[in-house]
Design a protein around this motif. Structure first.
Motif, mmCIF file in Angstrom:
data_model
loop_
_atom_site.group_PDB
_atom_site.id
_atom_site.type_symbol
_atom_site.label_atom_id
_atom_site.label_comp_id
_atom_site.label_asym_id
_atom_site.label_seq_id
_atom_site.Cartn_x
_atom_site.Cartn_y
_atom_site.Cartn_z
ATOM 1 N N PHE A 42 0.838 -1.203 0.000
ATOM 2 C CA PHE A 42 0.000 0.000 0.000
ATOM 3 C C PHE A 42 0.872 1.252 0.000
ATOM 4 O O PHE A 42 0.657 2.180 -0.779
ATOM 5 N N PHE A 43 1.882 1.277 0.858
ATOM 6 C CA PHE A 43 2.751 2.451 0.955
ATOM 7 C C PHE A 43 3.713 2.550 -0.234
ATOM 8 O O PHE A 43 4.079 3.641 -0.658
ATOM 9 N N GLU A 44 4.075 1.422 -0.793
ATOM 10 C CA GLU A 44 4.951 1.430 -1.967
ATOM 11 C C GLU A 44 4.258 2.058 -3.176
ATOM 12 O O GLU A 44 4.903 2.724 -3.999
ATOM 13 N N ASN A 45 2.946 1.867 -3.274
ATOM 14 C CA ASN A 45 2.201 2.343 -4.447
ATOM 15 C C ASN A 45 1.307 3.551 -4.162
ATOM 16 O O ASN A 45 0.558 3.991 -5.038
ATOM 17 N N ILE A 46 1.402 4.110 -2.980
ATOM 18 C CA ILE A 46 0.453 5.130 -2.551
ATOM 19 C C ILE A 46 0.492 6.383 -3.428
ATOM 20 O O ILE A 46 -0.519 7.048 -3.648
ATOM 21 N N HIS A 47 1.659 6.696 -3.997
ATOM 22 C CA HIS A 47 1.781 7.904 -4.814
ATOM 23 C C HIS A 47 1.057 7.778 -6.153
ATOM 24 O O HIS A 47 0.872 8.781 -6.858
ATOM 25 N N GLU A 48 0.627 6.571 -6.485
ATOM 26 C CA GLU A 48 -0.106 6.345 -7.733
ATOM 27 C C GLU A 48 -1.611 6.273 -7.500
ATOM 28 O O GLU A 48 -2.378 6.051 -8.441
ATOM 29 N N MET A 49 -2.049 6.482 -6.274
ATOM 30 C CA MET A 49 -3.455 6.296 -5.915
ATOM 31 C C MET A 49 -4.172 7.635 -5.764
ATOM 32 O O MET A 49 -3.573 8.641 -5.379
ATOM 33 N N GLN A 224 -10.501 11.674 9.380
ATOM 34 C CA GLN A 224 -9.486 12.690 9.604
ATOM 35 C C GLN A 224 -8.073 12.109 9.535
ATOM 36 O O GLN A 224 -7.097 12.854 9.604
ATOM 37 N N SER A 225 -7.968 10.821 9.382
ATOM 38 C CA SER A 225 -6.650 10.220 9.151
ATOM 39 C C SER A 225 -6.319 10.169 7.659
ATOM 40 O O SER A 225 -5.141 10.097 7.276
ATOM 41 N N ILE A 226 -7.338 10.246 6.804
ATOM 42 C CA ILE A 226 -7.164 9.959 5.382
ATOM 43 C C ILE A 226 -6.266 10.972 4.689
ATOM 44 O O ILE A 226 -5.416 10.621 3.861
ATOM 45 N N TYR A 227 -6.413 12.264 5.020
ATOM 46 C CA TYR A 227 -5.627 13.259 4.283
ATOM 47 C C TYR A 227 -4.153 13.242 4.653
ATOM 48 O O TYR A 227 -3.331 13.785 3.935
ATOM 49 N N TYR A 228 -3.787 12.597 5.749
ATOM 50 C CA TYR A 228 -2.359 12.423 6.041
ATOM 51 C C TYR A 228 -1.723 11.459 5.031
ATOM 52 O O TYR A 228 -0.615 11.697 4.544
ATOM 53 N N TYR A 229 -2.424 10.388 4.718
ATOM 54 C CA TYR A 229 -1.938 9.453 3.697
ATOM 55 C C TYR A 229 -1.836 10.150 2.345
ATOM 56 O O TYR A 229 -0.848 9.982 1.622
ATOM 57 N N TYR A 230 -2.893 10.914 2.016
ATOM 58 C CA TYR A 230 -2.931 11.553 0.702
ATOM 59 C C TYR A 230 -1.840 12.617 0.581
ATOM 60 O O TYR A 230 -1.231 12.774 -0.487
ATOM 61 N N ALA A 231 -1.570 13.333 1.651
ATOM 62 C CA ALA A 231 -0.485 14.316 1.640
ATOM 63 C C ALA A 231 0.864 13.622 1.456
ATOM 64 O O ALA A 231 1.700 14.057 0.650
ATOM 65 N N TYR A 232 1.057 12.530 2.180
ATOM 66 C CA TYR A 232 2.303 11.775 2.040
ATOM 67 C C TYR A 232 2.452 11.272 0.609
ATOM 68 O O TYR A 232 3.561 11.311 0.035
ATOM 69 N N ALA A 233 1.360 10.808 0.016
ATOM 70 C CA ALA A 233 1.410 10.308 -1.356
ATOM 71 C C ALA A 233 1.903 11.383 -2.318
ATOM 72 O O ALA A 233 2.632 11.091 -3.282
ATOM 73 N N GLN A 234 1.540 12.633 -2.064
ATOM 74 C CA GLN A 234 1.908 13.724 -2.962
ATOM 75 C C GLN A 234 3.374 14.136 -2.845
ATOM 76 O O GLN A 234 3.909 14.778 -3.750
ATOM 77 N N VAL A 235 4.027 13.778 -1.734
ATOM 78 C CA VAL A 235 5.443 14.182 -1.545
ATOM 79 C C VAL A 235 6.374 12.981 -1.436
ATOM 80 O O VAL A 235 7.584 13.147 -1.281
ATOM 81 N N LYS A 236 5.838 11.776 -1.529
ATOM 82 C CA LYS A 236 6.622 10.561 -1.297
ATOM 83 C C LYS A 236 7.879 10.497 -2.155
ATOM 84 O O LYS A 236 8.967 10.157 -1.671
ATOM 85 N N GLU A 237 7.757 10.845 -3.426
ATOM 86 C CA GLU A 237 8.877 10.661 -4.337
ATOM 87 C C GLU A 237 10.015 11.661 -4.101
ATOM 88 O O GLU A 237 11.093 11.511 -4.672
ATOM 89 N N GLU A 238 9.787 12.654 -3.244
ATOM 90 C CA GLU A 238 10.879 13.554 -2.887
ATOM 91 C C GLU A 238 11.871 12.889 -1.943
ATOM 92 O O GLU A 238 12.996 13.372 -1.763
ATOM 93 N N GLY A 239 11.450 11.813 -1.312
ATOM 94 C CA GLY A 239 12.366 10.988 -0.537
ATOM 95 C C GLY A 239 12.821 11.564 0.793
ATOM 96 O O GLY A 239 13.792 11.083 1.373
#
Length: 434
Positions: A42-49, A224-239
């Motif tokens: 889930f976390f490996e592919n989250i930036h594509e979701m 209220q937990s969901i947008y933390y995942y979505y925010a992380y997904a948007q910046v994940k590839e910055e490493g």
């Protein structure tokens, strides 16, 4: 999903029962007995979701099989039909804009999800319910819009007289239909206390089929937990490691992030940012936890002197203070510092902050200078600055563009019922309504 009370004096319940009961009989708060980790994939592919795809997996993981997948998909697709973009402000500070929903505040996430979950269960069980909710600003309007004309549901909102912004008040008092606004001659803490007393009054609660839509309700907390995942997904590839800064009043928003972390979301640290109502930041900085009457500030949604969700924060860490402060830093700011931050950030970057986001920005900026220097910081911009135009515009020396749906509400006729600040006043209102 099995939930327990943080006071440990009543039996565990399932998700549906917790949603409608709102508050356990022992005056605790419902918390999941287990919080399962999400799979590595889930976390490996989250930036594509998409936001909706993330929401489905997260809620299914937390709720379990109480709502079938197809029904849950319909709920999240309908509830989260707007974006939550991460917007660069400086090189290492980003804004997670949570004001793109119907009422231009982050509470839309919780209220819309909760209303649809309740609607699902009510249709299935053929029952009715009366929502009772206290607000210090944006909760009320989000609940009003989220539950507007939902079959089987009536809504009563308590708000403190003179302690919400004009626009927030308009959003509360112009809805009508199945929504009633009660203007309380007191503070938000009075409103919250009155609501809690109603839920602990078993005769009143059962007679009027009361349920809560405050962040004391677990179905407000989960989304209220969901947008933390979505925010992380948007910046994940910055490493980079990620630090979230959460403007905090009743601390449901922070607890949502802590639940996300418990499922495996790689958050390095949280910063709990408050205004002068700083009981939790003081606790996080080594002082005894002492609640006190709230004081009025320009960041009014955070004017809470006795935050309910502090019990959940402690429960997530089994009250182990060293573990709490390992994950959460606490900072607070005055109105003067908040105003200075709004003016400075606009001058330096062109970004317009609302008073709550300004406290989040200031706390994050300070934290990144002191520690976590290698991190990418994301603060939660919890409301559109136009909702606080009377504060913001003099500071940035220009007008804030009002979204159409916000300007439209200003011309509507208000309708509110004034009551006192004791539980007897609320009880009398509930009794005469039937």
């Amino acid at each position: 999903m099995i939930l327990y009370s943080t006071n440990h004096r009543v039996p565990d319940v399932n998700f549906e029962e917790a949603v409608f009961k709102g508050l356990p009989d022992d005056n605790g708060l419902y918390m999941p007995r287990e919080i399962d980790k999400l799979p590595d994939s889930f976390f490996e592919n989250i930036h594509e979701m998409s936001l909706q795809e993330i929401a489905l997996q997260v809620t299914a993981n937390l709720i379990g099989d109480e709502i079938p997948t197809n029904d849950l998909m319909e709920i999240v697709n309908d509830a989260f039909d707007f974006e939550a973009p991460v917007v660069p402000v400086t090189e290492n500070i980003r804004s997670l804009e949570l004001y793109h929903g119907p009422t231009l505040a982050f509470k839309d996430f919780g209220a819309r999800f909760m209303s649809r979950v309740m609607g699902y269960f009510l249709k299935k069980r053929k029952r009715e319910v009366n929502i009772l909710v206290a607000t210090s600003g944006d909760t009320g309007s989000a609940v009003a819009q989220g539950f507007l004309n939902v079959p089987g549901i009536t809504v009563t909102i308590l708000y403190p007289r003179g302690k919400v912004s004009e626009i927030q008040r308009k959003q509360l008092t112009t809805v009508g239909q199945n929504v009633t606004a009660l203007e309380v001659s007191g503070t938000f803490d009075d409103c919250q206390r009155m609501v809690k007393q109603a839920f602990l009054d078993r005769k009143i609660r059962e007679k009027h089929s009361l349920s809560s839509a405050n962040s004391i309700n677990i179905s407000r907390l989960i989304p209220q937990s969901i947008y933390y995942y979505y925010a992380y997904a948007q910046v994940k590839e910055e490493g980079k490691p990620v630090v979230f800064c959460v403007p905090s009043g009743n601390y449901g928003n922070l607890c949502g992030g802590l639940i996300a972390k418990a499922t495996g979301l790689p958050i390095k640290r949280f910063v709990a940012a408050s205004n002068a109502n700083d009981v939790v930041p003081k606790y996080l900085n080594g002082h005894p936890y002492e609640t006190r009457p709230s004081v009025q500030t320009i960041s009014n949604a955070m004017d809470v002197g006795d935050p309910s969700n502090f019990a959940r924060l402690q429960a997530l860490y089994d009250e182990r203070f060293p573990d709490i402060v390992r994950d959460i830093a606490g900072k607070s700011f005055s109105d003067e510092q908040t105003e200075a931050t709004i003016a400075r950030v606009f001058k330096e970057t062109g970004y317009i902050l609302d008073p709550h986001g300004a406290i989040g920005y200031a706390a994050l900026e300070q934290h990144l200078k002191e520690c976590d220097k290698d991190a990418l910081g994301i603060f939660l911009e919890t409301a559109h600055p136009a909702k606080f135009a009377d504060v913001v515009e003099p500071l940035i020396k220009q007008s804030v563009i009002f979204p159409k749906r916000l300007s439209e509400v200003l011309s509507k006729t208000e309708n509110a019922i004034s009551i006192g600040s004791s539980y007897d006043h609320l009880k009398a209102y509930l009794e005469q309504r039937k």
